[in-house]
Write an enzyme that holds these catalytic residues in place. Structure first.
Site, mmCIF file in Angstrom:
data_model
loop_
_atom_site.group_PDB
_atom_site.id
_atom_site.type_symbol
_atom_site.label_atom_id
_atom_site.label_comp_id
_atom_site.label_asym_id
_atom_site.label_seq_id
_atom_site.Cartn_x
_atom_site.Cartn_y
_atom_site.Cartn_z
ATOM 1 N N ALA A 136 0.825 -1.216 0.000
ATOM 2 C CA ALA A 136 0.000 0.000 0.000
ATOM 3 C C ALA A 136 0.858 1.265 0.000
ATOM 4 O O ALA A 136 0.493 2.258 -0.636
ATOM 5 C CB ALA A 136 -0.918 -0.003 1.216
ATOM 6 N N CYS A 187 -6.337 -0.207 14.491
ATOM 7 C CA CYS A 187 -6.679 -1.194 15.526
ATOM 8 C C CYS A 187 -5.527 -1.353 16.508
ATOM 9 O O CYS A 187 -5.465 -2.316 17.249
ATOM 10 C CB CYS A 187 -7.029 -2.530 14.877
ATOM 11 S SG CYS A 187 -5.694 -3.189 13.869
HETATM 12 N N1 SAH Z 1 -9.972 -4.730 5.969
HETATM 13 C C1 SAH Z 1 -9.697 -6.131 6.276
HETATM 14 C C2 SAH Z 1 -8.805 -6.309 7.459
HETATM 15 C C3 SAH Z 1 -7.420 -5.740 7.295
HETATM 16 S S1 SAH Z 1 -6.199 -6.735 8.013
HETATM 17 C C4 SAH Z 1 -10.992 -6.905 6.427
HETATM 18 O O1 SAH Z 1 -12.032 -6.278 6.487
HETATM 19 O O2 SAH Z 1 -10.963 -8.125 6.510
HETATM 20 C C5 SAH Z 1 -4.750 -6.036 7.391
HETATM 21 C C6 SAH Z 1 -4.408 -6.486 5.996
HETATM 22 O O3 SAH Z 1 -3.335 -5.636 5.568
HETATM 23 C C7 SAH Z 1 -3.862 -7.904 5.853
HETATM 24 O O4 SAH Z 1 -4.642 -8.616 4.946
HETATM 25 C C8 SAH Z 1 -2.429 -7.742 5.350
HETATM 26 O O5 SAH Z 1 -2.080 -8.703 4.350
HETATM 27 C C9 SAH Z 1 -2.474 -6.368 4.734
HETATM 28 N N2 SAH Z 1 -1.197 -5.633 4.716
HETATM 29 C C10 SAH Z 1 -0.244 -5.558 5.665
HETATM 30 N N3 SAH Z 1 0.751 -4.722 5.299
HETATM 31 C C11 SAH Z 1 0.413 -4.240 4.064
HETATM 32 C C12 SAH Z 1 1.017 -3.325 3.157
HETATM 33 N N4 SAH Z 1 2.172 -2.729 3.443
HETATM 34 N N5 SAH Z 1 0.382 -3.073 2.008
HETATM 35 C C13 SAH Z 1 -0.807 -3.657 1.708
HETATM 36 N N6 SAH Z 1 -1.410 -4.527 2.525
HETATM 37 C C14 SAH Z 1 -0.824 -4.816 3.701
#
Ligand code: SAH
Length: 424
Positions: free
Chosen positions: A306, A366
């Site tokens: 991201a 969170c």
């Molecule tokens: N919105 C989700 C929950 C998010 S959990 C739901 O409703 O189910 C956080 C997510 O962020 C995980 O799936 C993880 O793979 C992702 N993540 C962690 N670091 C990241 C990054 N740097 N870029 C993109 N995604 C990332």
């Protein structure tokens, strides 16, 4: 049987009396009765007045964790009634939920115990020695109360080391299919309780996802679409529009994991949702969920980091009506907070830049080390740097199946805000 006693210091902050469920070693004057790790101890004040009963763990900074405010025995039947009460509370407050958090640790007076219900399957996570030693009581209670298809343990988290415990995951008894389709707000969501993040899914945002509803429509006029005298949409060139979702939002769902926000966005009328997650597995899961609910034609999926993706989209001058940011907890402990804040600010700053003037930023954290106040300050700083003015639609917390104890800010971890974003 004589229960060991822990005397608290006279000149300590009265946190326990204010509802905080932990005692730290520095607060203890003396311990009588030679308790062993995992034992129940009576927590008393400096003159021996009873305050609570707690799990004792000399290896942990949380040397005592409150289990009960009464002097009654802490036994199997007490555990049963605690779990039963916790479940009754969910049935009372979230009656429509067939899948939800049943036990939320300290806030359900079962310190270090998480129980999530995924339709007929239960997932248990154990984070304290006291619960670890009594886990058979919990499994027996769950079988009696729920008669589940199966129980899966997800104690595969490193914080267990702080309690002197090894990580563990697997079936508690007979194996079963760990891919479960849960129902939430009228949607079907496929989750994998063995492979998904945490225990598989995040029930804490159920109500927040539902709160997206009014934001997903009303975007056609801004694109110059007019409705003719027959109520049919006409584009700026005067051509009739066939897409039934012409009034829907274009949404970017960052950190999409299972795609739960995307599913809600589609259900509430979004025109197009782009899901972004760094994990290929998560992206596959989100895609299956779009398919399962008949939303595939309104979705697209990108596996990328991201931090890079958001910056690139800003450079390419891409924009969306609604940008959703639901990152993992960047701050895993108090020391990591400054670095985490830089991360939160960066994604929020770039996220705001990607919102069309008058569009919406949906942003969450969170991380329980990050207070709501600091979260808001971080957003202000990001808005200042992005030259945006933010107007709050709603600030929300975790749902009712994730109770919060007054006096224990650790249980109040989820921040969720929806803002209109204006250029400045
Ligand atoms: N919105 C989700 C929950 C998010 S959990 C739901 O409703 O189910 C956080 C997510 O962020 C995980 O799936 C993880 O793979 C992702 N993540 C962690 N670091 C990241 C990054 N740097 N870029 C993109 N995604 C990332």
């Amino acid at each position: 049987m004589i229960v060991p006693k822990a005397f608290l210091k006279q000149n300590r902050k009265k946190r326990l009396e204010q509802g905080h469920p932990w005692v730290f070693p520095s607060e203890i004057e003396k311990i009588e009765g030679n308790p062993q790790g995992g034992d129940i101890v009576h927590i008393v004040n400096h003159v021996g007045h009873f305050l609570a009963q707690g799990f004792y763990n000399p290896l942990s900074q949380l040397i005592l964790r409150v289990v009960s405010y009464s002097e009654d025995d802490v036994d199997e039947s007490l555990f049963y009634s605690k779990i039963e009460q916790a479940w009754k509370r969910r049935q009372w407050l979230v009656p429509e939920a067939t899948s939800c958090r049943v036990v939320h640790g300290e806030a359900d007076f079962l310190p270090g115990l998480i129980i999530d219900k995924y339709e007929d399957v239960l997932v248990v996570q154990i984070l304290s020695l006291g619960i670890e030693m009594r886990r058979q009581w919990i499994y027996q209670a769950l079988i009696k109360l729920f008669n589940p298809l199966g129980i899966f343990e997800r104690s595969d988290v490193s914080v267990r080391r702080l309690e002197g415990l090894e990580e563990r995951m697997g079936f508690v008894d007979q194996p079963f299919e760990t891919k479960v389709t849960v129902r939430e707000n009228g949607l079907s969501i496929l989750v994998d309780v063995a492979e998904g993040q945490k225990t598989g899914y995040f029930f804490d945002q159920r109500e927040n996802r539902a709160a997206l509803k009014p934001l997903m429509t009303g975007w056609g006029a801004g694109r110059g679409i007019k409705v003719d005298s027959n109520g049919l949409p006409i584009d700026p060139k005067g051509k009739a529009i066939k897409n039934p979702f012409w009034d829907g939002a274009e949404v970017l769902d960052c950190f999409s994991h299972t795609g739960s926000f995307m599913l809600h966005a589609c259900q509430y009328g979004a025109k197009k949702v782009t899901c972004l997650d760094i994990s290929e597995k998560a992206i596959e899961m989100a895609k299956s969920n779009a398919l399962l609910n008949g939303f595939l034609h309104r979705t697209e999926f990108i596996a990328a980091n991201a931090f890079d993706f958001l910056r690139e989209q800003v450079k390419d001058k891409k924009t969306w009506d609604v940008v959703i940011l639901d990152p993992p907890a960047f701050a895993k402990n108090r020391q990591a907070i400054e670095g985490a804040l830089r991360g939160y600010k960066e994604i929020n700053l770039q996220g705001m830049k990607l919102v069309r003037n008058g569009g919406i930023l949906v942003t969450a954290s969170c991380s329980y080390h990050l207070s709501a106040a600091r979260f808001l300050t971080m957003l202000q700083e990001a808005a200042a740097d992005a030259h945006k003015v933010l107007r709050l639609i709603e600030f929300r917390r975790a749902g009712a199946d994730h109770p919060v104890l007054l006096g224990s800010e650790e249980t109040d971890y989820l921040k969720f805000a929806m803002y209109e974003v204006f250029n400045r």
